[in-house]
Design an enzyme around this catalytic site. Sequence first.
Site, short mmCIF file in Angstrom:
data_model
loop_
_atom_site.label_atom_id
_atom_site.label_comp_id
_atom_site.label_asym_id
_atom_site.label_seq_id
_atom_site.Cartn_x
_atom_site.Cartn_y
_atom_site.Cartn_z
N GLU A 54 0.82 -1.21 0.00
CA GLU A 54 0.00 0.00 0.00
C GLU A 54 0.86 1.26 0.00
O GLU A 54 0.55 2.24 -0.68
CB GLU A 54 -0.94 0.00 1.21
N CYS A 215 -12.37 2.18 -15.09
CA CYS A 215 -12.69 3.61 -15.02
C CYS A 215 -11.39 4.41 -15.08
O CYS A 215 -11.10 5.22 -14.20
CB CYS A 215 -13.46 3.90 -13.73
N CYS A 222 -16.12 1.50 -20.22
CA CYS A 222 -17.58 1.48 -20.37
C CYS A 222 -18.04 2.20 -21.64
O CYS A 222 -19.16 1.97 -22.12
CB CYS A 222 -18.24 2.11 -19.15
N CYS A 229 -18.32 -2.39 -16.73
CA CYS A 229 -18.35 -1.84 -15.37
C CYS A 229 -19.65 -2.22 -14.67
O CYS A 229 -20.74 -2.02 -15.23
CB CYS A 229 -18.21 -0.32 -15.42
N CYS A 235 -24.22 5.20 -13.58
CA CYS A 235 -23.12 6.16 -13.64
C CYS A 235 -23.58 7.47 -14.28
O CYS A 235 -23.96 7.51 -15.46
CB CYS A 235 -21.96 5.58 -14.43
#
Length: 390
Positions: A54, A215, A222, A229, A235
């Site tokens: 991370e 995205c 998409c 998606c 959306c």
Amino acid sequence: MPRKSASRATAAIPADIHVPPDFGARVVNWQRVHGRHDLPWQNTRDAYRIWLSEIMLQQTQVSAVIEYFQRFVATLPTVQALAAAPADQVMALWAGLGYYSRARNLHRCAMQVVSEHGGVFPTDPTVLATLPGIGRSTAAAIAAFSAGVRSPILDGNVKRVFARCFGIHGHPGERAVETRMWQLAGIALPAAGPRQAEDMVAYTQGLMDLGATVCSRGKPACLADAGACPLSADCVARRDGLTGVLPTPKPRAAIPERSTVMLMVRREREVLLRLRPGSGIWGGLWSLPEMPVETLPFDAEAAEAAAFDYARAYGAPVRAAIAGELTHVFTHFRLLIRAIRVDVGAGDPMVQDGATEATQRWLSLDDLDALGTPAPVRRLLEDQARGGLF
């Protein structure tokens, strides 16, 4: 007291935003089928590996992190090993990833986990967020992946997904916009239940995967395939043709330019390096000595003469010549680096500018991995190692 996770029972949905009741479930189901499952830090509850990945992934692409991560855990496989490692070793393993304050905080965090938490990472996000280098979103991700804790994340990829899905205008870095996104992040979590731990791993990874692989910034998948998606049916950006507008970009400012002159003092196959201060640019890395630029208007002949004189404290200069020039782009400025090579005799160098053995070393060009060096300096040294320049 641990912070309570946001839920639909305690958080109010903004009146102008529709959060599908199955938002979390959609992301979970999509990730289990279409998400990433074979990254080297996945499929583990080892908080050390999760935390390390991370931190490395902050502001860095997955493809760039994999090799660094594998080398890092092979050398320092536990938080105890990292805590006990010399700072030079940590910086050398990190060198090239950039944002070097992350490496310094990584080392400090490992020491604190060992000294204050018995070598075991906390599972409460609020406690994790008190450790060096761990912010709110990173803390939630570590807690979710290592212990299945139900807590929202909001990294750059997730902000992009939320901005488009919910039609949120305004730069996500602005406090008001970010506060609203955090509210939505708490509301959108999958429901608590007997599969919470497994669901939170899939949900947290799923949001990251959606932002990274579907995205995306440039051409969201998409637009070519609505089925790519799981959120496309709701959306706002896709519905209203705003995928190229959202998220609202940060207003651009002119990038200032700076310059520096570095001295490449060569003693046969060795080059002299100086340790940079712990804070600031390239903090804690070994770099080439920098000449006082204010005394050196950059005329090549004058520069070489000044470098020749400046290098006298390191030995008996033999020759000086322009060794290379490159530009390195930081987040907030562009740095022009001019390197001047000066060959000196084989005798022991004198101390320059109060340097000591702890802050000044000769490095063999055949062992460049021994010390952590900034990326542009590494490029100059690699060129020297290949026999380039002169």
